[in-house]
Design a protein around this motif. Structure first.
Motif, mmCIF file in Angstrom:
data_model
loop_
_atom_site.group_PDB
_atom_site.id
_atom_site.type_symbol
_atom_site.label_atom_id
_atom_site.label_comp_id
_atom_site.label_asym_id
_atom_site.label_seq_id
_atom_site.Cartn_x
_atom_site.Cartn_y
_atom_site.Cartn_z
ATOM 1 N N ALA A 174 55.917 -55.312 57.810
ATOM 2 C CA ALA A 174 55.015 -54.630 56.874
ATOM 3 C C ALA A 174 54.913 -55.495 55.629
ATOM 4 C CB ALA A 174 55.585 -53.256 56.513
ATOM 5 N N ILE A 175 53.744 -55.484 55.002
ATOM 6 C CA ILE A 175 53.613 -56.144 53.699
ATOM 7 C C ILE A 175 53.150 -55.105 52.701
ATOM 8 C CG2 ILE A 175 51.274 -56.992 54.250
ATOM 9 C CD1 ILE A 175 52.108 -59.469 52.368
ATOM 10 N N LEU A 176 53.833 -55.098 51.568
ATOM 11 C CA LEU A 176 53.514 -54.136 50.510
ATOM 12 C C LEU A 176 52.026 -54.170 50.195
ATOM 13 C CD1 LEU A 176 54.438 -52.331 48.097
ATOM 14 C CD2 LEU A 176 54.527 -54.449 46.773
ATOM 15 N N TYR A 177 51.402 -53.027 50.122
ATOM 16 C CA TYR A 177 50.017 -52.926 49.685
ATOM 17 C C TYR A 177 49.979 -53.050 48.175
ATOM 18 C CZ TYR A 177 45.483 -50.805 48.616
ATOM 19 O OH TYR A 177 44.233 -50.547 48.137
ATOM 20 N N SER A 178 49.363 -54.125 47.713
ATOM 21 C CA SER A 178 49.235 -54.387 46.283
ATOM 22 C C SER A 178 48.209 -55.491 46.147
ATOM 23 C CB SER A 178 50.599 -54.813 45.714
ATOM 24 O OG SER A 178 50.496 -55.032 44.323
ATOM 25 N N ILE A 203 47.627 -59.722 44.366
ATOM 26 C CA ILE A 203 48.232 -60.804 43.587
ATOM 27 C C ILE A 203 47.887 -60.694 42.098
ATOM 28 C CG2 ILE A 203 48.460 -62.471 45.485
ATOM 29 C CD1 ILE A 203 45.939 -63.889 44.340
ATOM 30 N N LEU A 204 46.836 -59.942 41.764
ATOM 31 C CA LEU A 204 46.429 -59.867 40.355
ATOM 32 C C LEU A 204 47.110 -58.745 39.577
ATOM 33 C CD1 LEU A 204 42.664 -60.742 40.834
ATOM 34 C CD2 LEU A 204 44.510 -62.229 40.069
ATOM 35 N N ILE A 205 47.936 -57.950 40.244
ATOM 36 C CA ILE A 205 48.625 -56.837 39.564
ATOM 37 C C ILE A 205 49.514 -57.328 38.403
ATOM 38 C CG2 ILE A 205 50.442 -55.083 39.935
ATOM 39 C CD1 ILE A 205 47.717 -54.037 40.782
ATOM 40 N N ARG A 246 32.059 -57.456 45.045
ATOM 41 C CA ARG A 246 32.171 -58.693 44.264
ATOM 42 C C ARG A 246 33.612 -59.163 44.165
ATOM 43 N NH1 ARG A 246 29.850 -58.948 38.301
ATOM 44 N NH2 ARG A 246 30.957 -60.887 37.989
ATOM 45 N N GLY A 247 34.554 -58.235 44.317
ATOM 46 C CA GLY A 247 35.958 -58.600 44.197
ATOM 47 C C GLY A 247 36.436 -58.531 42.760
ATOM 48 N N PRO A 248 37.546 -59.223 42.452
ATOM 49 C CA PRO A 248 38.131 -59.110 41.112
ATOM 50 C C PRO A 248 37.281 -59.795 40.051
ATOM 51 C CG PRO A 248 39.424 -60.585 42.539
ATOM 52 C CD PRO A 248 38.306 -60.077 43.364
ATOM 53 N N SER A 303 43.972 -70.038 38.173
ATOM 54 C CA SER A 303 42.546 -70.289 38.397
ATOM 55 C C SER A 303 41.749 -68.991 38.255
ATOM 56 C CB SER A 303 42.292 -71.006 39.728
ATOM 57 O OG SER A 303 42.678 -70.207 40.796
ATOM 58 N N TYR A 304 42.313 -67.865 38.721
ATOM 59 C CA TYR A 304 41.629 -66.581 38.493
ATOM 60 C C TYR A 304 41.512 -66.288 37.003
ATOM 61 C CZ TYR A 304 40.910 -64.528 43.074
ATOM 62 O OH TYR A 304 40.427 -64.250 44.317
ATOM 63 N N MET A 305 42.604 -66.515 36.275
ATOM 64 C CA MET A 305 42.610 -66.179 34.851
ATOM 65 C C MET A 305 41.620 -67.044 34.077
ATOM 66 S SD MET A 305 46.729 -65.880 34.536
ATOM 67 C CE MET A 305 47.090 -65.071 33.014
ATOM 68 N N ALA A 350 46.810 -54.058 55.817
ATOM 69 C CA ALA A 350 46.505 -52.740 55.253
ATOM 70 C C ALA A 350 45.197 -52.874 54.499
ATOM 71 C CB ALA A 350 47.619 -52.328 54.297
ATOM 72 N N GLY A 351 44.189 -52.140 54.907
ATOM 73 C CA GLY A 351 42.942 -52.294 54.166
ATOM 74 C C GLY A 351 41.709 -51.770 54.851
ATOM 75 N N ARG A 352 40.595 -52.343 54.441
ATOM 76 C CA ARG A 352 39.296 -51.709 54.692
ATOM 77 C C ARG A 352 38.835 -51.633 56.142
ATOM 78 N NH1 ARG A 352 36.681 -55.420 50.502
ATOM 79 N NH2 ARG A 352 38.267 -56.595 51.595
HETATM 80 O O1 CP3 Z 1 48.166 -58.320 53.130
HETATM 81 C C1 CP3 Z 1 48.235 -57.126 52.808
HETATM 82 O O2 CP3 Z 1 47.901 -56.189 53.570
HETATM 83 C C2 CP3 Z 1 48.872 -56.755 51.496
HETATM 84 C C3 CP3 Z 1 47.977 -56.486 50.422
HETATM 85 C C4 CP3 Z 1 47.219 -57.601 49.763
HETATM 86 C C5 CP3 Z 1 45.936 -57.408 49.178
HETATM 87 N N1 CP3 Z 1 45.588 -58.527 48.525
HETATM 88 C C6 CP3 Z 1 45.182 -56.161 49.263
HETATM 89 C C7 CP3 Z 1 43.767 -56.133 48.873
HETATM 90 C C8 CP3 Z 1 47.584 -58.914 49.497
HETATM 91 C C9 CP3 Z 1 48.817 -59.688 49.940
HETATM 92 C C10 CP3 Z 1 46.546 -59.483 48.707
HETATM 93 C C11 CP3 Z 1 46.607 -60.858 48.191
HETATM 94 C C12 CP3 Z 1 45.427 -61.402 47.537
HETATM 95 N N2 CP3 Z 1 44.565 -60.793 46.681
HETATM 96 C C13 CP3 Z 1 45.062 -62.751 47.613
HETATM 97 C C14 CP3 Z 1 45.799 -63.796 48.370
HETATM 98 C C15 CP3 Z 1 45.494 -63.739 49.806
HETATM 99 C C16 CP3 Z 1 44.138 -64.241 50.134
HETATM 100 O O3 CP3 Z 1 43.396 -63.446 50.731
HETATM 101 O O4 CP3 Z 1 43.882 -65.383 49.848
HETATM 102 C C17 CP3 Z 1 43.908 -62.920 46.842
HETATM 103 C C18 CP3 Z 1 43.148 -64.205 46.642
HETATM 104 C C19 CP3 Z 1 43.617 -61.665 46.239
HETATM 105 C C20 CP3 Z 1 42.537 -61.354 45.278
HETATM 106 C C21 CP3 Z 1 41.613 -60.349 45.804
HETATM 107 N N3 CP3 Z 1 41.923 -59.026 45.975
HETATM 108 C C22 CP3 Z 1 40.266 -60.531 46.187
HETATM 109 C C23 CP3 Z 1 39.526 -61.851 46.169
HETATM 110 C C24 CP3 Z 1 39.782 -59.290 46.559
HETATM 111 C C25 CP3 Z 1 38.367 -58.930 46.876
HETATM 112 C C26 CP3 Z 1 37.909 -59.497 48.128
HETATM 113 C C27 CP3 Z 1 38.178 -58.492 49.170
HETATM 114 O O5 CP3 Z 1 38.688 -58.863 50.234
HETATM 115 O O6 CP3 Z 1 37.811 -57.350 48.911
HETATM 116 C C28 CP3 Z 1 40.848 -58.355 46.464
HETATM 117 C C29 CP3 Z 1 40.811 -56.913 46.813
HETATM 118 C C30 CP3 Z 1 41.825 -56.439 47.793
HETATM 119 N N4 CP3 Z 1 43.125 -56.848 47.874
HETATM 120 C C31 CP3 Z 1 41.603 -55.408 48.754
HETATM 121 C C32 CP3 Z 1 42.815 -55.225 49.423
HETATM 122 C C33 CP3 Z 1 43.131 -54.223 50.495
HETATM 123 C C34 CP3 Z 1 40.317 -54.646 48.941
HETATM 124 C C35 CP3 Z 1 40.335 -53.513 48.002
HETATM 125 C C36 CP3 Z 1 39.372 -52.451 48.355
HETATM 126 O O7 CP3 Z 1 38.181 -52.599 48.072
HETATM 127 O O8 CP3 Z 1 39.821 -51.431 48.901
#
Ligand code: CP3
Length: 347
Positions: free
Chosen positions: A72-76, A78-80, A95-97, A153-155, A30-32
């Motif tokens: 399906a995997i919940l859209y959320s 790991i940093l929530i 840039r991400g989180p 590590s993120y924190m 689920a995503g971009r």
């Molecule tokens: O898998 C799925 O569809 C479920 C949703 C999900 C997201 N993040 C959505 C997301 C899951 C399981 C994650 C896990 C996650 N988040 C991890 C572990 C998995 C991995 O990829 O190693 C990590 C390290 C994160 C932290 C995180 N979140 C980063 C580094 C980023 C930015 C980089 C990026 O890809 O944009 C995010 C943002 C993020 N998490 C988005 C999504 C859909 C993009 C948000 C957006 O801009 O719309």
């Protein structure tokens, strides 16, 4: 066709039962890369979408319109739950989180809360409940969490990092502090995952995405005990998938930490990984997501190679080696999934 509740081929594979064909889903499915998702993001921030159950539900279901996914995997994110611990989190486009108050001192750690999920992140359980109704008879729902090392590590770093030097410095120079942080995160994650199970999550995946930066010895000493606490504490016999990247050098330790299925990235052949792990656990993986930018021939060749290495052994779940990339053509993702089903159909 293996789509009845409890009888889903994904859940059967988690239990290492025979399946009609290999189940497949994609991390970050689920995503971009989906146009509808990008449209929604023009109106809402990422965090807003994660925290609004109706929006999170809609996004979780979006890929099913185009792709014949088996879970399906919940859209959320790991940093929530990390945010709910007291972290000032922002997602910055491209840039991400980014964490504005990184954890560096004992006082920082003392300030962090162990989160009651029903108080700190109630929207997650709400989304899971709605999704179970929406998905009934279509697909099982995976809940997830980061595990302590990747979250710590993120924190500590304050965001993504190349060398994890801040986290490693705390580990080496202030081990008692590092352990205190890891335990607080562990307690938060255990309550969080069990609340997801209680709300209806039918499988759990834990992400230790950055653990590949560690030596096997450091993994064993500083990380394994906490991942093990988490994996041992998931209630109800729900299948547990334990995923990491860059773990080829210590798959045995990942298995020791726990999980019914171990997720591996593309840097190791699936059969080699499975031999190291032992065939008493299942394996998830391990298609290189970059190949989704290649031709259908390239995709099919790699699918065939992975399926050959899995050899129809019960307990293989097909997935990418890491998340799907934002610019992936959706039709290539759909082709991948169809190809896995077609080439793995049991005679
Ligand atoms: O898998 C799925 O569809 C479920 C949703 C999900 C997201 N993040 C959505 C997301 C899951 C399981 C994650 C896990 C996650 N988040 C991890 C572990 C998995 C991995 O990829 O190693 C990590 C390290 C994160 C932290 C995180 N979140 C980063 C580094 C980023 C930015 C980089 C990026 O890809 O944009 C995010 C943002 C993020 N998490 C988005 C999504 C859909 C993009 C948000 C957006 O801009 O719309």
């Amino acid at each position: 066709m293996g789509k009845n509740s409890g009888d889903y081929r994904f859940l059967k594979a988690c239990r290492k039962e025979e399946v009609d064909c290999t189940p497949v889903w994609m991390m970050r499915q689920a995503g971009r890369y989906l146009p509808k998702y990008r449209k929604m993001r023009e109106k809402h921030s990422f965090l807003e979408m994660c925290k609004t159950p109706e929006l999170a539900v809609e996004v979780t279901l979006q890929p099913f319109e185009l792709i014949d996914l088996d879970a399906a995997i919940l859209y959320s994110d790991i940093l929530i739950p990390v945010e709910a611990m007291g972290i000032d989190l922002e997602f910055i486009e491209s840039r991400g989180p980014v964490i504005h108050n990184p954890v560096r001192t004992l006082a920082d750690i003392k300030k962090l809360k162990v989160v009651d999920p029903y108080e700190g992140v109630p929207f997650v359980m709400e989304a899971i409940k709605i999704l179970r109704r929406e998905l009934d008879g279509k697909a099982p729902l995976i809940g997830f969490s980061g595990v302590p090392f990747t979250l710590a590590s993120y924190m500590i770093e304050g965001g993504a990092s190349k060398n994890y030097l801040e986290a490693k410095q705390m580990m080496y120079n202030a081990p008692a502090m590092f352990h205190e942080l890891m335990q607080k995160i562990t307690d938060t994650v255990i309550a969080y995952l069990n609340a997801q199970v209680d709300a209806g999550a039918q499988a759990i995946q834990v992400f230790d995405s950055w653990v590949g930066c560690l030596t096997p010895q450091d993994y064993k000493k500083y990380v394994l005990p906490y991942s093990k606490q988490v994996l041992d504490s998931i209630k109800g016999g729900v299948p547990r998938i334990h995923f990491g990247t860059g773990t080829a050098g210590f798959l045995d330790l990942l298995k020791e930490a726990g999980g019914d299925i171990i997720g591996v990235d593309w840097r190791i052949d699936l059969d080699t990984a499975w031999e190291i792990l032992g065939h008493d656990v299942g394996v998830q993986g391990n298609f290189d997501s970059s190949k989704l930018f290649g031709t259908e021939e390239i995709i099919e060749e790699s699918v065939k190679d992975i399926l050959d290495r899995a050899g129809n052994r019960p307990g293989h779940i097909f997935n990418l080696g890491h998340g799907i990339q934002p610019k992936t053509p959706p039709e290539k993702a759909a082709f991948l999934v169809d190809t896995v089903h077609r080439l793995s159909r049991r005679k």
